[in-house]
Design a protein around this motif. Sequence first.
Motif, PDB file in Angstrom:
ATOM      1  N   ASP A   1      20.936   5.397 -31.000  1.00 57.89           N
ATOM      2  CA  ASP A   1      20.695   4.253 -30.126  1.00 57.89           C
ATOM      3  C   ASP A   1      21.876   3.286 -30.169  1.00 57.89           C
ATOM      4  OD1 ASP A   1      18.241   5.197 -29.388  1.00 57.89           O
ATOM      5  OD2 ASP A   1      17.099   3.941 -30.764  1.00 57.89           O
TER       6      ASP A   1
ATOM      7  N   SER B   1      18.439   2.081 -26.568  1.00 56.24           N
ATOM      8  CA  SER B   1      17.087   2.156 -27.101  1.00 56.24           C
ATOM      9  C   SER B   1      16.091   1.452 -26.192  1.00 56.24           C
ATOM     10  CB  SER B   1      17.031   1.515 -28.487  1.00 56.24           C
ATOM     11  OG  SER B   1      17.208   0.124 -28.407  1.00 56.24           O
TER      12      SER B   1
ATOM     13  N   SER C   1      21.766   6.032 -23.299  1.00 58.72           N
ATOM     14  CA  SER C   1      21.323   6.319 -24.659  1.00 58.72           C
ATOM     15  C   SER C   1      20.857   5.044 -25.340  1.00 58.72           C
ATOM     16  CB  SER C   1      22.476   6.932 -25.470  1.00 58.72           C
ATOM     17  OG  SER C   1      23.560   6.022 -25.563  1.00 58.72           O
TER      18      SER C   1
ATOM     19  N   TYR D   1      24.191   0.132 -35.363  1.00 59.35           N
ATOM     20  CA  TYR D   1      23.811   1.521 -35.132  1.00 59.35           C
ATOM     21  C   TYR D   1      25.042   2.357 -34.802  1.00 59.35           C
ATOM     22  CZ  TYR D   1      18.845   0.148 -34.819  1.00 59.35           C
ATOM     23  OH  TYR D   1      17.579  -0.321 -35.086  1.00 59.35           O
TER      24      TYR D   1
ATOM     25  N   ASN E   1      22.662  -0.289 -30.549  1.00 59.76           N
ATOM     26  CA  ASN E   1      21.959  -1.493 -30.985  1.00 59.76           C
ATOM     27  C   ASN E   1      22.661  -2.097 -32.199  1.00 59.76           C
ATOM     28  OD1 ASN E   1      20.057  -3.491 -30.919  1.00 59.76           O
ATOM     29  ND2 ASN E   1      18.315  -2.197 -31.470  1.00 59.76           N
TER      30      ASN E   1
END
Length: 259
Positions: A98, A229, A227, A112, A100
């Motif tokens: 994800d 989240s 991609s 991430y 993030n």
Amino acid sequence: MKKIIFPILILATFSSCSSFSQIDQNRATMGITKLIQATTITDAQMAAYVADYITQTDASNNVCNENSAYTKRLRNLTSGLNDANGIALNFKVYNIRDVNAFACPDGSIRVYAGLMDIMSDDEVLGVIGHEIGHIANRDSKDAFKNALITSAIMDGAAAFSYKATLFSDSSLGALSAAYLEANYSRKQEFAADEYGYNFLKRIGINPKAMVLALKKLNNLKNSSESSISDVLMQLFSTHPALEERIKIMEQKARQDGYL
């Protein structure tokens, strides 16, 4: 006083029902106690909650080890970043696809791997600067307190809903969901963007990287093969429009001669 009396009256009402089991009473009591604590929490209690939260969150996610290329890259990028307004900073990478990043009020910043994959070093630092801004401005503290209140309400609801019970049996799950979905205000988001911009200037990096990072997130948001989240998509729907934030950062960079 009103904050305490109200939940006690709720508990007393349900406790008088014959179908309200002792287990349910205990669970409702736990939720109400947590709600009272959340609304009257001290700085010391907040620190304890946050310490437990980040310890468990790190344990439940795939943290990149010291030999990981992600960890080495993040360590190099954050070398010398020790505190934000007296709050000690610490950094880790979650090996999650994800896109993030988030910050906790104790100074913990988690990035991430998916975000690091799509951004340059300068852009990653722009995102980190934004997250440091939330810590320095005490935004993350307010968000965490609101998450505690939300998860407390979930604990109370677990006494009456099977679905809520499944969700609330893990306090970490309830708190994580509430915290990651906590919404910063427009003012807080714009202030964190500006903090990140000025942060890049202070460390000798062209702050147009903030513009580029926001543009990448905006392009990803609009991509059919995103991609990003689900949580971050929800945040995009409630936070100030990325287009507006990009425009403000571009104007600032242009005025300062960086564009």
